[in-house]
Design a protein around this motif. Structure first.
Motif, mmCIF file in Angstrom:
data_model
loop_
_atom_site.group_PDB
_atom_site.id
_atom_site.type_symbol
_atom_site.label_atom_id
_atom_site.label_comp_id
_atom_site.label_asym_id
_atom_site.label_seq_id
_atom_site.Cartn_x
_atom_site.Cartn_y
_atom_site.Cartn_z
ATOM 1 N N ALA A 90 0.841 -1.204 0.000
ATOM 2 C CA ALA A 90 0.000 0.000 0.000
ATOM 3 C C ALA A 90 0.871 1.247 0.000
ATOM 4 N N ARG A 91 1.916 1.248 0.838
ATOM 5 C CA ARG A 91 2.816 2.399 0.888
ATOM 6 C C ARG A 91 3.579 2.554 -0.423
ATOM 7 N N SER A 92 4.101 1.450 -0.914
ATOM 8 C CA SER A 92 4.910 1.492 -2.131
ATOM 9 C C SER A 92 4.121 1.967 -3.335
ATOM 10 N N ALA A 118 12.242 -0.005 5.917
ATOM 11 C CA ALA A 118 12.937 -1.292 5.932
ATOM 12 C C ALA A 118 12.597 -2.145 4.725
ATOM 13 N N ASP A 119 11.439 -1.930 4.127
ATOM 14 C CA ASP A 119 11.049 -2.661 2.921
ATOM 15 C C ASP A 119 11.688 -1.979 1.710
ATOM 16 N N ARG A 124 12.479 2.311 -2.368
ATOM 17 C CA ARG A 124 12.740 2.667 -3.769
ATOM 18 C C ARG A 124 11.644 3.573 -4.313
ATOM 19 N N SER A 125 10.409 3.274 -3.987
ATOM 20 C CA SER A 125 9.301 4.125 -4.431
ATOM 21 C C SER A 125 9.391 5.507 -3.790
ATOM 22 N N ALA A 126 9.803 5.548 -2.534
ATOM 23 C CA ALA A 126 9.951 6.838 -1.847
ATOM 24 C C ALA A 126 11.051 7.667 -2.487
ATOM 25 N N TRP A 127 12.155 7.029 -2.868
ATOM 26 C CA TRP A 127 13.240 7.763 -3.526
ATOM 27 C C TRP A 127 12.755 8.381 -4.834
ATOM 28 N N ARG A 128 12.050 7.569 -5.615
ATOM 29 C CA ARG A 128 11.573 8.076 -6.917
ATOM 30 C C ARG A 128 10.576 9.218 -6.718
ATOM 31 N N ARG A 158 20.483 -0.736 -5.317
ATOM 32 C CA ARG A 158 21.582 0.220 -5.452
ATOM 33 C C ARG A 158 21.433 1.067 -6.709
ATOM 34 N N LEU A 159 20.981 0.454 -7.792
ATOM 35 C CA LEU A 159 20.794 1.219 -9.026
ATOM 36 C C LEU A 159 19.669 2.234 -8.862
ATOM 37 N N SER A 160 18.587 1.841 -8.176
ATOM 38 C CA SER A 160 17.495 2.782 -7.924
ATOM 39 C C SER A 160 17.976 3.979 -7.123
ATOM 40 N N LEU A 161 18.790 3.725 -6.101
ATOM 41 C CA LEU A 161 19.306 4.817 -5.279
ATOM 42 C C LEU A 161 20.227 5.715 -6.094
ATOM 43 N N SER A 162 21.073 5.104 -6.904
ATOM 44 C CA SER A 162 21.971 5.897 -7.743
ATOM 45 C C SER A 162 21.192 6.766 -8.716
ATOM 46 N N ARG A 163 20.175 6.203 -9.331
ATOM 47 C CA ARG A 163 19.371 6.984 -10.277
ATOM 48 C C ARG A 163 18.660 8.137 -9.581
#
Length: 228
Positions: A90-92, A118-119, A124-128, A158-163
């Motif tokens: 739901a969060r993602s 932690a998930d 990753r969704s939060a970063w984007r 790691r790729l998601s964070l880098s992007r």
């Protein structure tokens, strides 16, 4: 002054609601496409609720598209409510949909706890979402917060964070330079990979990720200065 009543909304088609929860994923996909095509505000709650539990990626993506077709003043508050859910999906999915809607009013809801969830999929969704919604004055602060997670997760994470870091532009240069001085060889390798991606989005990351994976496999005590 006589108050103006909001326009009456008919309840959503019950057959469409049933189809969104059908056992067959193809049926659910067609239903989500129909919901987006109709853009019926009466479906808002149904679509948001379905995003939280839909198991099929393609259907979830179509549900997000259907939500982007609806007025932001209806969808955004409901999606923000999902960010407090105990259910990771739901969060993602709410974060993913907010990033597609792109309404800057959602920025304050992208909390540090979501950025560090932690998930992995939620994070990753939060970063984007964060790099889409962040106001200009908060970009450096966001870069520092994201860089604190360098070295996290598998290659996809790691790729998601880098992007996400690269999407913030030049404000990430100082934080990456600082990360390269970390005592953690995995953080150093990830920082190098991100710098390569910053300078050349089409090349460089895989090599650095492979190096980081090698460091994890061997252990830093065996790699020693080679990771510097």
């Amino acid at each position: 002054m006589v108050p103006i009543n909001p326009p009456h909304r008919n309840p959503p088609d019950p057959r469409l609601v049933d189809a969104l929860g059908a056992g067959n994923s193809s049926t659910r996909l067609r239903a989500a496409l129909t919901a987006g095509t109709q853009a019926d505000p009466g479906l808002t709650d149904v679509l948001v609720a379905r995003c939280a539990i839909e198991p099929d990626f393609s259907v979830r993506d179509m549900l997000t598209w259907a939500l982007t077709r609806l007025p932001a003043e209806l969808t955004v508050p409901r999606l923000l409510g999902q960010l407090r859910s105990d259910r990771a999906q739901a969060r993602s999915q709410a974060l993913h949909t907010l990033s597609k809607i792109g309404d800057g009013s959602a920025w304050p809801a992208i909390t540090r706890s979501l950025l560090h969830d932690a998930d992995d999929e939620v994070a990753r969704s939060a970063w984007r979402a964060a790099v889409v919604l962040v106001p200009a004055g908060h970009r450096r602060e966001l870069a520092t917060d994201l860089a604190a997670q360098l070295g996290r997760g598998d290659r996809a994470v790691r790729l998601s964070l880098s992007r996400a870091l690269v999407a913030l532009g030049d404000v990430v240069v100082p934080v990456l330079e600082q990360a390269r001085a970390s005592n953690d060889p995995l953080v150093r390798a990830h920082a190098r990979a991100t710098e390569r991606l910053l300078h050349d989005p089409d090349a460089g990351f895989d090599l650095a990720v492979d190096e980081a994976d090698r460091i994890v496999a061997l252990g830093p005590e065996r790699v020693g200065g080679a990771a510097c």
